[in-house]
Design a protein around this motif. Structure first.
Motif, mmCIF file in Angstrom:
data_model
loop_
_atom_site.group_PDB
_atom_site.id
_atom_site.type_symbol
_atom_site.label_atom_id
_atom_site.label_comp_id
_atom_site.label_asym_id
_atom_site.label_seq_id
_atom_site.Cartn_x
_atom_site.Cartn_y
_atom_site.Cartn_z
ATOM 1 N N PHE A 1 95.904 78.488 24.018
ATOM 2 C CA PHE A 1 96.179 78.087 22.644
ATOM 3 C C PHE A 1 95.090 77.116 22.186
ATOM 4 C CE2 PHE A 1 98.237 75.313 19.471
ATOM 5 C CZ PHE A 1 98.626 76.279 18.551
ATOM 6 N N SER A 2 94.466 77.420 21.053
ATOM 7 C CA SER A 2 93.371 76.601 20.541
ATOM 8 C C SER A 2 93.865 75.641 19.461
ATOM 9 C CB SER A 2 92.263 77.491 19.961
ATOM 10 O OG SER A 2 91.717 78.327 20.966
ATOM 11 N N THR A 3 93.393 74.416 19.533
ATOM 12 C CA THR A 3 93.748 73.413 18.528
ATOM 13 C C THR A 3 92.484 72.670 18.092
ATOM 14 O OG1 THR A 3 94.154 71.634 20.132
ATOM 15 C CG2 THR A 3 96.009 73.072 19.584
ATOM 16 N N ILE A 4 92.555 72.088 16.908
ATOM 17 C CA ILE A 4 91.457 71.272 16.387
ATOM 18 C C ILE A 4 92.030 69.938 15.934
ATOM 19 C CG2 ILE A 4 89.691 71.040 14.608
ATOM 20 C CD1 ILE A 4 89.408 74.047 14.562
ATOM 21 N N ALA A 5 91.438 68.862 16.415
ATOM 22 C CA ALA A 5 91.847 67.516 16.008
ATOM 23 C C ALA A 5 90.645 66.818 15.379
ATOM 24 C CB ALA A 5 92.355 66.719 17.200
ATOM 25 N N THR A 6 90.887 66.124 14.283
ATOM 26 C CA THR A 6 89.805 65.475 13.543
ATOM 27 C C THR A 6 90.114 64.000 13.319
ATOM 28 O OG1 THR A 6 89.270 67.531 12.387
ATOM 29 C CG2 THR A 6 88.456 65.496 11.414
ATOM 30 N N LYS A 7 89.106 63.166 13.510
ATOM 31 C CA LYS A 7 89.211 61.732 13.243
ATOM 32 C C LYS A 7 88.068 61.315 12.325
ATOM 33 C CE LYS A 7 92.453 61.050 16.478
ATOM 34 N NZ LYS A 7 93.779 60.426 16.279
ATOM 35 N N LEU A 8 88.355 60.388 11.416
ATOM 36 C CA LEU A 8 87.337 59.859 10.513
ATOM 37 C C LEU A 8 87.078 58.388 10.830
ATOM 38 C CD1 LEU A 8 88.400 61.387 7.063
ATOM 39 C CD2 LEU A 8 86.545 62.139 8.556
ATOM 40 N N VAL A 9 85.797 58.019 10.826
ATOM 41 C CA VAL A 9 85.408 56.630 11.071
ATOM 42 C C VAL A 9 84.492 56.179 9.935
ATOM 43 C CG1 VAL A 9 84.321 54.998 12.643
ATOM 44 C CG2 VAL A 9 85.518 57.003 13.564
ATOM 45 N N PRO A 10 85.007 55.415 8.972
ATOM 46 C CA PRO A 10 84.140 54.858 7.930
ATOM 47 C C PRO A 10 83.363 53.676 8.502
ATOM 48 C CG PRO A 10 86.396 54.128 7.595
ATOM 49 C CD PRO A 10 86.423 55.073 8.770
ATOM 50 N N LEU A 11 82.056 53.665 8.302
ATOM 51 C CA LEU A 11 81.232 52.619 8.903
ATOM 52 C C LEU A 11 80.440 51.869 7.841
ATOM 53 C CD1 LEU A 11 80.164 51.255 11.487
ATOM 54 C CD2 LEU A 11 78.324 52.958 11.503
ATOM 55 N N THR A 12 80.499 50.550 7.930
ATOM 56 C CA THR A 12 79.700 49.673 7.079
ATOM 57 C C THR A 12 78.757 48.874 7.966
ATOM 58 O OG1 THR A 12 81.499 49.462 5.469
ATOM 59 C CG2 THR A 12 79.761 47.794 5.408
ATOM 60 N N VAL A 13 77.481 48.850 7.604
ATOM 61 C CA VAL A 13 76.485 48.103 8.370
ATOM 62 C C VAL A 13 76.142 46.826 7.612
ATOM 63 C CG1 VAL A 13 74.179 48.133 9.384
ATOM 64 C CG2 VAL A 13 75.556 50.224 9.355
ATOM 65 N N VAL A 14 76.217 45.703 8.311
ATOM 66 C CA VAL A 14 75.949 44.405 7.695
ATOM 67 C C VAL A 14 74.866 43.678 8.477
ATOM 68 C CG1 VAL A 14 78.285 44.203 6.782
ATOM 69 C CG2 VAL A 14 77.764 43.300 9.051
ATOM 70 N N ALA A 15 74.268 42.683 7.824
ATOM 71 C CA ALA A 15 73.217 41.910 8.487
ATOM 72 C C ALA A 15 73.797 40.982 9.539
ATOM 73 C CB ALA A 15 72.427 41.106 7.450
ATOM 74 N N LYS A 16 74.953 40.414 9.248
ATOM 75 C CA LYS A 16 75.612 39.540 10.203
ATOM 76 C C LYS A 16 77.088 39.881 10.171
ATOM 77 C CE LYS A 16 76.175 34.709 11.584
ATOM 78 N NZ LYS A 16 75.867 33.293 11.264
ATOM 79 N N GLY A 17 77.568 40.544 11.221
ATOM 80 C CA GLY A 17 78.905 41.121 11.162
ATOM 81 C C GLY A 17 79.987 40.260 11.770
ATOM 82 N N THR A 18 81.177 40.731 11.563
ATOM 83 C CA THR A 18 82.369 40.119 12.162
ATOM 84 C C THR A 18 83.121 41.198 12.909
ATOM 85 O OG1 THR A 18 83.596 40.525 10.122
ATOM 86 C CG2 THR A 18 82.587 38.354 10.393
ATOM 87 N N THR A 19 82.397 41.945 13.742
ATOM 88 C CA THR A 19 83.003 43.061 14.449
ATOM 89 C C THR A 19 84.015 42.571 15.464
ATOM 90 O OG1 THR A 19 81.184 43.029 16.028
ATOM 91 C CG2 THR A 19 80.999 44.543 14.174
ATOM 92 N N THR A 20 85.017 43.406 15.732
ATOM 93 C CA THR A 20 86.051 43.079 16.701
ATOM 94 C C THR A 20 85.489 43.169 18.105
ATOM 95 O OG1 THR A 20 87.707 44.014 15.235
ATOM 96 C CG2 THR A 20 88.349 43.683 17.533
ATOM 97 N N PRO A 21 85.606 42.113 18.929
ATOM 98 C CA PRO A 21 85.087 42.170 20.301
ATOM 99 C C PRO A 21 85.760 43.277 21.096
ATOM 100 C CG PRO A 21 85.653 39.913 19.667
ATOM 101 C CD PRO A 21 86.193 40.817 18.597
#
Length: 216
Positions: free
Chosen positions: A147-167
């Motif tokens: 049985f074949s399935t397809i799963a899709t995920k979206l990742v919106p990405l913003t690039v900044v000069a100095k980020g506050t990314t989650t460790p």
């Protein structure tokens, strides 16, 4: 009438069974790497590496499966997604020259049953801002059919000069918390089950003792 020693033996037996259940739950959760779908971070810092996270867990872990993964990208201001990367369980292919030598596989290793399709984006630039689409093409293998399935995920990405990314440690804690919750649920379910059995045994013993006293 059950003696105090017999009652104690039954209680010890139930406690051992409960401990075995908890140990099994811990083994599944921590040792075999229970799958937990955690959202990717969405903010990257220019000039630094960034992990594009994408996890798609199978609904039934015992079913054999294989999967391939494709990553697509829609740059900010563009209308269509472009195929940029693929992985088949053995080798990866960078399709879009904008990402040449800048994408590395960071997902499931040494298996065709891919559930983690994360990739590392190296030397991030401001042009990497946009939306990334991760696609799992999965084949589930049952005894008499596939049985074949397809799963899709979206990742919106913003690039900044100095980020506050989650460790990364925060993501690890989230995964661990999901696994721990599973263990606790299993523990309390079995605790209630064996407590009910113990109370039933105690009640039966009391009734038997009362019957013996009446007979005497």
């Amino acid at each position: 009438c059950l003696s105090a020693a017999a009652m104690m033996m039954k209680m010890m037996k139930m406690r051992r069974l409960l401990l075995v259940c908890v140990f099994c739950a811990l083994s599944v959760s921590l040792c075999s790497g229970a799958c937990a779908e955690v959202d990717s971070d969405t903010e990257a810092v220019a000039g630094e590496p960034f992990k594009l996270g994408c996890i798609s867990c199978k609904m039934r872990g015992e079913v054999e499966a294989s999967a391939t993964v494709d990553w697509l990208f829609k740059a900010r201001g563009e209308a269509d997604f472009v195929h940029i990367y693929s992985y088949d369980g053995e080798a990866s292919s960078i399709i879009d020259e904008r990402f040449q030598d800048r994408m590395e596989w960071h997902g499931s290793k040494k298996t065709f049953d891919l559930q983690d399709a994360s990739v590392d984006l190296l030397n991030v630039t401001f042009n990497d801002s946009g939306v990334y689409r991760c696609i799992f093409n999965r084949v589930l293998s049952y005894e008499h059919y596939e049985f074949s399935t397809i799963a899709t995920k979206l990742v919106p990405l913003t690039v900044v000069a100095k980020g506050t990314t989650t460790p990364d440690i925060c993501v690890s804690i989230t995964v661990f918390s999901v696994s721990t919750l599973f263990v606790l649920q299993t523990f309390f379910f079995n605790y209630r089950k064996y407590l009910a059995e113990y109370l039933a045994i105690a009640s039966e013993s009391k009734d038997n003792c009362a019957g013996v006293q009446v007979a005497e």
